[in-house]
Design a protein around this motif. Structure first.
Motif, PDB file in Angstrom:
ATOM      1  N   THR A   2       0.891  -1.148  -0.189  1.00 15.21           N
ATOM      2  CA  THR A   2       0.044  -0.187  -0.039  1.00 15.21           C
ATOM      3  C   THR A   2       0.893   1.223  -0.024  1.00 15.21           C
ATOM      4  O   THR A   2       1.948   1.334   0.903  1.00 15.21           O
ATOM      5  CB  THR A   2      -0.836  -0.162   1.248  1.00 15.21           C
ATOM      6  OG1 THR A   2      -1.527  -1.331   1.059  1.00 15.21           O
ATOM      7  CG2 THR A   2      -1.986   1.161   1.339  1.00 15.21           C
ATOM      8  N   CYS A  13      -7.880   5.961   6.295  1.00 11.97           N
ATOM      9  CA  CYS A  13      -6.659   6.272   5.425  1.00 11.97           C
ATOM     10  C   CYS A  13      -7.408   6.264   3.911  1.00 11.97           C
ATOM     11  O   CYS A  13      -7.988   5.382   3.586  1.00 11.97           O
ATOM     12  CB  CYS A  13      -5.635   5.356   5.242  1.00 11.97           C
ATOM     13  SG  CYS A  13      -4.808   5.218   6.856  1.00 11.97           S
ATOM     14  N   HIS A  15      -6.903   6.395  -0.156  1.00 14.64           N
ATOM     15  CA  HIS A  15      -5.678   6.046  -1.208  1.00 14.64           C
ATOM     16  C   HIS A  15      -6.132   6.199  -2.495  1.00 14.64           C
ATOM     17  O   HIS A  15      -7.515   6.206  -2.651  1.00 14.64           O
ATOM     18  CB  HIS A  15      -5.119   4.581  -0.911  1.00 14.64           C
ATOM     19  CG  HIS A  15      -4.795   4.218   0.512  1.00 14.64           C
ATOM     20  ND1 HIS A  15      -3.577   4.294   0.686  1.00 14.64           N
ATOM     21  CD2 HIS A  15      -5.544   3.720   1.629  1.00 14.64           C
ATOM     22  CE1 HIS A  15      -3.222   3.847   2.087  1.00 14.64           C
ATOM     23  NE2 HIS A  15      -4.413   3.358   2.506  1.00 14.64           N
ATOM     24  N   THR A  72      -9.350   2.618   3.863  1.00 14.34           N
ATOM     25  CA  THR A  72      -8.734   1.628   4.526  1.00 14.34           C
ATOM     26  C   THR A  72      -9.031   2.154   6.034  1.00 14.34           C
ATOM     27  O   THR A  72      -8.984   3.356   6.365  1.00 14.34           O
ATOM     28  CB  THR A  72      -7.717   0.981   4.119  1.00 14.34           C
ATOM     29  OG1 THR A  72      -6.460   2.204   4.569  1.00 14.34           O
ATOM     30  CG2 THR A  72      -7.545   0.807   2.786  1.00 14.34           C
ATOM     31  N   GLY A  76      -4.922  -1.135   7.337  1.00 16.71           N
ATOM     32  CA  GLY A  76      -4.549  -1.326   6.107  1.00 16.71           C
ATOM     33  C   GLY A  76      -5.910  -2.165   5.424  1.00 16.71           C
ATOM     34  O   GLY A  76      -5.932  -2.607   4.311  1.00 16.71           O
TER      35      GLY A  76
END
Length: 171
Positions: A2, A13, A15, A72, A76
């Motif tokens: 990641t 998070c 991304h 996430t 993660g």
């Protein structure tokens, strides 16, 4: 592996999507309960439609630095998507979010929406952002209200009544 998140909030998070992330989006939108409030009971989006949506998310990020991000938790684990797109009818920046069904009711949508609104005004020269939810989807409407969006109207989107909201850039 990641990559570094674009944005981090207390528990989340955000991304950019990587090519190998498509199965995550497909799993999210393959859940009929998740899809219900996106299209009011129509069958889940097929793979071709989802692939086009996935590619549009990647293209938006490449072009603008914002998108409907892959979200996430801090460890993660994939939990959904949230971010921005252009609303086709008006070309306004639109906030949207969708999370895995087992995670509903845990405050992730409110946390994501609040973090994203704070972030977008730092990175994009927009004077406002809109958001909308199927009119009968009270939980999603509450999220928009909790993050300071003001109700503006009920409008038809693809034959479905939706409640529209607006958030103005803070002074």
């Amino acid at each position: 592996m990641t990559k570094t998140p674009v944005l981090v909030s207390e528990r989340l998070c955000f991304h950019a999507w990587e090519p190998e992330d498509f199965p995550l989006l497909a799993a999210l939108h393959g859940d009929p309960q998740v899809q219900h409030f996106l299209q009011m009971g129509d069958p889940p989006w097929d793979e071709l439609f989802l692939q086009k949506k996935f590619e549009s998310f990647r293209a938006d990020y490449a072009a603008h630095g914002w998108t409907k991000f892959k979200v996430t938790d801090r460890q993660g684990a994939f939990i959904g998507r949230a971010g921005f797109g252009r609303f086709d009818a008006t070309w306004e920046l639109e906030l949207g979010y969708t999370f895995m069904r087992p995670l509903w009711g845990q405050g992730y949508a409110t946390e994501a929406a609040g973090a994203l609104l704070d972030w977008i005004y730092r990175v994009e020269a927009v004077d406002h952002v809109i958001g909308f939810a199927v009119a009968e989807h009270k939980a999603s409407r509450r999220v928009l209200e909790k993050v300071g969006m003001a109700f503006t109207s009920i409008r038809d989107v693809d034959g479905i009544p939706n409640a529209f909201y607006r958030h103005n850039r803070p002074a």
